[in-house]
Design a protein around this motif. Structure first.
Motif, mmCIF file in Angstrom:
data_model
loop_
_atom_site.group_PDB
_atom_site.id
_atom_site.type_symbol
_atom_site.label_atom_id
_atom_site.label_comp_id
_atom_site.label_asym_id
_atom_site.label_seq_id
_atom_site.Cartn_x
_atom_site.Cartn_y
_atom_site.Cartn_z
ATOM 1 N N ALA A 172 -20.620 46.991 -48.557
ATOM 2 C CA ALA A 172 -19.432 46.246 -48.137
ATOM 3 C C ALA A 172 -19.692 45.415 -46.890
ATOM 4 C CB ALA A 172 -18.272 47.203 -47.886
ATOM 5 N N ALA A 173 -20.800 45.663 -46.203
ATOM 6 C CA ALA A 173 -21.160 44.849 -45.036
ATOM 7 C C ALA A 173 -21.269 43.380 -45.402
ATOM 8 C CB ALA A 173 -22.476 45.340 -44.443
ATOM 9 N N GLY A 174 -21.531 43.090 -46.687
ATOM 10 C CA GLY A 174 -21.673 41.705 -47.117
ATOM 11 C C GLY A 174 -20.442 40.853 -46.886
ATOM 12 N N PHE A 175 -19.256 41.483 -46.814
ATOM 13 C CA PHE A 175 -18.033 40.717 -46.570
ATOM 14 C C PHE A 175 -18.043 40.048 -45.199
ATOM 15 C CE2 PHE A 175 -16.396 43.240 -50.086
ATOM 16 C CZ PHE A 175 -15.560 42.343 -50.736
ATOM 17 N N ALA A 176 -18.949 40.465 -44.313
ATOM 18 C CA ALA A 176 -19.028 39.852 -42.983
ATOM 19 C C ALA A 176 -19.342 38.369 -43.069
ATOM 20 C CB ALA A 176 -20.081 40.559 -42.132
ATOM 21 N N ILE A 177 -19.938 37.921 -44.168
ATOM 22 C CA ILE A 177 -20.282 36.504 -44.306
ATOM 23 C C ILE A 177 -19.038 35.623 -44.296
ATOM 24 C CG2 ILE A 177 -20.214 36.439 -46.826
ATOM 25 C CD1 ILE A 177 -22.776 34.694 -44.531
ATOM 26 N N GLN A 178 -17.862 36.206 -44.550
ATOM 27 C CA GLN A 178 -16.629 35.425 -44.588
ATOM 28 C C GLN A 178 -15.911 35.364 -43.243
ATOM 29 O OE1 GLN A 178 -14.443 37.388 -47.778
ATOM 30 N NE2 GLN A 178 -15.184 35.900 -49.269
ATOM 31 N N GLN A 179 -16.369 36.100 -42.239
ATOM 32 C CA GLN A 179 -15.621 36.154 -40.990
ATOM 33 C C GLN A 179 -15.790 34.876 -40.183
ATOM 34 O OE1 GLN A 179 -17.055 39.058 -38.083
ATOM 35 N NE2 GLN A 179 -19.054 39.087 -39.102
ATOM 36 N N TYR B 151 -15.783 42.171 -37.729
ATOM 37 C CA TYR B 151 -16.779 43.022 -38.366
ATOM 38 C C TYR B 151 -17.838 43.437 -37.347
ATOM 39 C CZ TYR B 151 -14.811 41.585 -42.849
ATOM 40 O OH TYR B 151 -13.966 41.368 -43.904
ATOM 41 N N PRO B 152 -18.457 44.605 -37.539
ATOM 42 C CA PRO B 152 -19.459 45.058 -36.565
ATOM 43 C C PRO B 152 -20.776 44.300 -36.641
ATOM 44 C CG PRO B 152 -19.299 46.613 -38.386
ATOM 45 C CD PRO B 152 -18.188 45.615 -38.574
ATOM 46 N N LEU B 153 -21.035 43.595 -37.766
ATOM 47 C CA LEU B 153 -22.266 42.840 -37.932
ATOM 48 C C LEU B 153 -21.956 41.347 -37.988
ATOM 49 C CD1 LEU B 153 -24.115 44.986 -40.642
ATOM 50 C CD2 LEU B 153 -24.457 45.024 -38.167
ATOM 51 N N ALA B 154 -22.930 40.547 -37.563
ATOM 52 C CA ALA B 154 -22.801 39.093 -37.669
ATOM 53 C C ALA B 154 -22.785 38.688 -39.144
ATOM 54 C CB ALA B 154 -23.962 38.426 -36.937
ATOM 55 N N PRO B 155 -22.271 37.484 -39.451
ATOM 56 C CA PRO B 155 -22.124 37.089 -40.860
ATOM 57 C C PRO B 155 -23.382 37.246 -41.706
ATOM 58 C CG PRO B 155 -20.947 35.554 -39.459
ATOM 59 C CD PRO B 155 -21.675 36.480 -38.548
ATOM 60 N N TRP B 156 -24.494 36.658 -41.266
ATOM 61 C CA TRP B 156 -25.707 36.712 -42.089
ATOM 62 C C TRP B 156 -26.340 38.092 -42.064
ATOM 63 C CZ3 TRP B 156 -26.087 33.129 -45.532
ATOM 64 C CH2 TRP B 156 -25.582 31.855 -45.287
ATOM 65 N N ALA B 157 -26.164 38.832 -40.968
ATOM 66 C CA ALA B 157 -26.684 40.197 -40.916
ATOM 67 C C ALA B 157 -25.948 41.095 -41.915
ATOM 68 C CB ALA B 157 -26.555 40.759 -39.498
ATOM 69 N N GLY B 158 -24.632 40.934 -41.993
ATOM 70 C CA GLY B 158 -23.873 41.721 -42.960
ATOM 71 C C GLY B 158 -24.281 41.409 -44.385
ATOM 72 N N LEU B 159 -24.462 40.112 -44.698
ATOM 73 C CA LEU B 159 -24.900 39.736 -46.044
ATOM 74 C C LEU B 159 -26.288 40.295 -46.327
ATOM 75 C CD1 LEU B 159 -24.265 38.129 -48.620
ATOM 76 C CD2 LEU B 159 -25.417 36.172 -47.561
ATOM 77 N N ALA B 160 -27.151 40.347 -45.310
ATOM 78 C CA ALA B 160 -28.497 40.880 -45.493
ATOM 79 C C ALA B 160 -28.464 42.351 -45.905
ATOM 80 C CB ALA B 160 -29.310 40.701 -44.216
#
Length: 518
Positions: free
Chosen positions: A461-468, A487-496
């Protein structure tokens, strides 16, 4: 003895490439000729758009304020609301003043008031190009809990000496203008000065407004119902200002910049902004609001952010995941995979071709859904009088492309899990439980913030960070939690993180497929 590696002849490489392209074409033909899969993917596109637009369609009437957020020099949405005691400064000049105390009061909503300046309450001196909200500025100030600061153009913040301004220990503040360079300093005795920071404001007008100010964002309160905010004001008590340079000889004027306290603060029921002048030439200034970027969450006020219009992504993902799983498990169930493998020299090619076909279709669905939903949602929200949090064109493109990549990575994960488990229902349930369920739990606010952040760090679910899109600033009071769009992770980090799970599942599926009969 050194072993010699014989390279594959060009004819062999061309044959392999041709073989993969035939496999890819066969998988694409297989996908597009199954009506159920095509209709399901079209349904995923439709449900993503419809749920996103319906989810941001506020019932009944218009928003609280149809105006746009003020924008700072960088185009960012800003709060620019404070009480200003000012004079005109033409050309270079210096303003020095002792701040003898910074106090505050907050309305608790229970008929009582809480005493004490909020941590980011501010009182100090400021040079501002004009009284218009969003105009360039530089200021040096004392705060309620973060010591002396120099801030400029809303997003820049530099820490100075710690400690609070009190009658026993006042804070002397100085702001020097030289062209478009402004330098802020502080002192505890008015004789020995410490530089806090400097700001360059390109194109700063020759004639500006400068003087004393006070402001306070809302007070953060933890209640039985969760974290809340209440109106608060701040009062700065200043000694007599010392002026050098091109200052106007007219009397000091008082202005409530912005006309109200903005989205990050408001006046209490009993206290309003204003100023009084003491017999010794000093001032007492009371104000509310903030001079800072607007952030999301409950302090943002009435409005939407870009990711709000993409709330339907989770619904579309459910359909995409189901199709991606059945794309492989359906062949196991009907015994067709043996025929597919017999026509393909390398088994890994089959999964690779399926991943490209299903991932490509899912990417297109996510990209098109976002490209439709975002502009339509923005126009609809503004037409109904709601704010839309501004972002750059590059950020909107990142969100649109990222939504496509989110869908593509999810379908590859589903394909890999389906190949490993070979059971449609189990695989679909597992992938949905790993992507969609943690996202819904984390962003709904039903879990403690720490647990929500953990879920959005370690699960797919971390991948949703790409939308923030909502920025976070240490100098702005808000609730920076998943439930408010952070989100706790940056957009591309979450998608990674999501792509890592997809790659792992796909790799294990290839190994299993090569190691046993189908």
């Amino acid at each position: 003895m050194t072993a010699t590696v014989t390279p594959r002849p060009p004819a062999t490489r061309r044959a392999e490439q041709s073989g993969f392209l035939r496999t890819l074409h066969a998988e694409w033909t297989k996908f597009r000729t199954v009506r159920g899969w095509v209709l399901a993917m079209a349904g995923a596109l439709l449900v993503t758009i419809v749920v996103g637009l319906l989810g941001t369609a506020a019932p009944g009437g218009r928003g609280a304020d149809s105006a746009s957020y003020p924008k700072g020099p960088g185009g960012e949405a800003v709060n620019d609301s404070f009480y200003f005691v000012h004079k005109t400064l033409t050309g270079d000049g210096t303003l020095t003043v002792p701040l003898r105390s910074l106090t505050g009061v907050a309305d608790t909503g229970t008929g009582k008031t809480a005493q004490g300046a909020q941590p980011w309450a501010k009182a100090g001196i400021i040079v501002k190009e004009s009284l218009t909200q969003g105009a360039p500025y530089a200021a040096v100030m004392a705060t309620g809990g973060h010591g002396v600061r120099m801030q400029y153009d809303y997003t820049h913040d530099t820490a100075g000496p710690s400690g609070k301004a009190t009658q026993e220990s006042p804070r002397w503040l100085r702001l020097v203008r030289s062209g478009d360079i402004l330098t802020g300093s502080s002192s505890i005795d008015g004789s020995h000065w410490t530089k806090v920071g400097h700001a360059k404001l390109p194109g700063l007008a020759r004639t500006v407004q400068a003087g004393l100010f006070a402001t306070s964002p809302q007070a953060k309160q933890d209640t039985a119902a969760g974290t809340g905010f209440s109106p608060a004001v701040a009062t700065g008590t200043f000694g007599r200002p010392a002026l050098t340079g091109g200052w106007s000889q007219s009397a000091w004027s008082g202005t409530q910049v912005g006309g109200d306290a903005g989205t990050s603060g408001s006046y209490t029921n009993t206290t309003k902004g204003g100023f009084t002048q003491t017999d010794g030439g000093g001032f007492t200034v009371t104000g509310a609001g903030d001079i800072a970027p607007v952030v999301g969450g409950p302090v943002m006020g009435v409005g939407f952010s870009v990711e709000n219009f993409l709330v339907g992504t989770f619904a579309g993902l459910i359909v995409v995941i189901a199709v991606g799983t059945v794309f492989i498990t359906g062949e196991y169930r009907r015994g067709l995979l043996r025929t597919t493998m017999a026509a393909t020299p390398l088994r890994g090619w089959v999964l690779g071709a399926k991943a490209l076909v299903a991932g490509g279709v899912a990417f297109a669905i996510g990209l098109v859904a976002a490209a439709i939903t975002i502009p339509v949602g923005e126009r609809s929200a503004r037409g109904r009088g709601f704010h839309v949090f501004p972002v750059t064109s590059a950020t909107e493109v990142r969100v649109m492309v990222g939504t496509g990549l989110l869908c593509a990575a999810a379908v590859v994960l589903a394909l890999g899990v389906g190949a490993l488990l070979r059971r449609s229902g189990t695989a679909v349930a597992l992938v949905i439980a790993s992507i969609v369920l943690p996202f819904l739990l984390a962003t709904s606010g039903v879990l403690p913030p720490g647990v929500s952040e953990w879920l959005l760090r370690v699960t797919p679910a971390a991948g949703f960070a790409i939308q923030q899109t909502l920025p976070q600033y240490a100098q702005v009071l808000s609730v920076y939690e998943p439930s408010t769009g952070y989100y706790p992770l940056a957009p591309w980090a979450g998608l990674a993180v999501l792509c890592g799970y997809a790659a792992l599942a796909f790799g294990l599926a290839v190994v299993r497929l090569r190691g046993r009969d189908v």
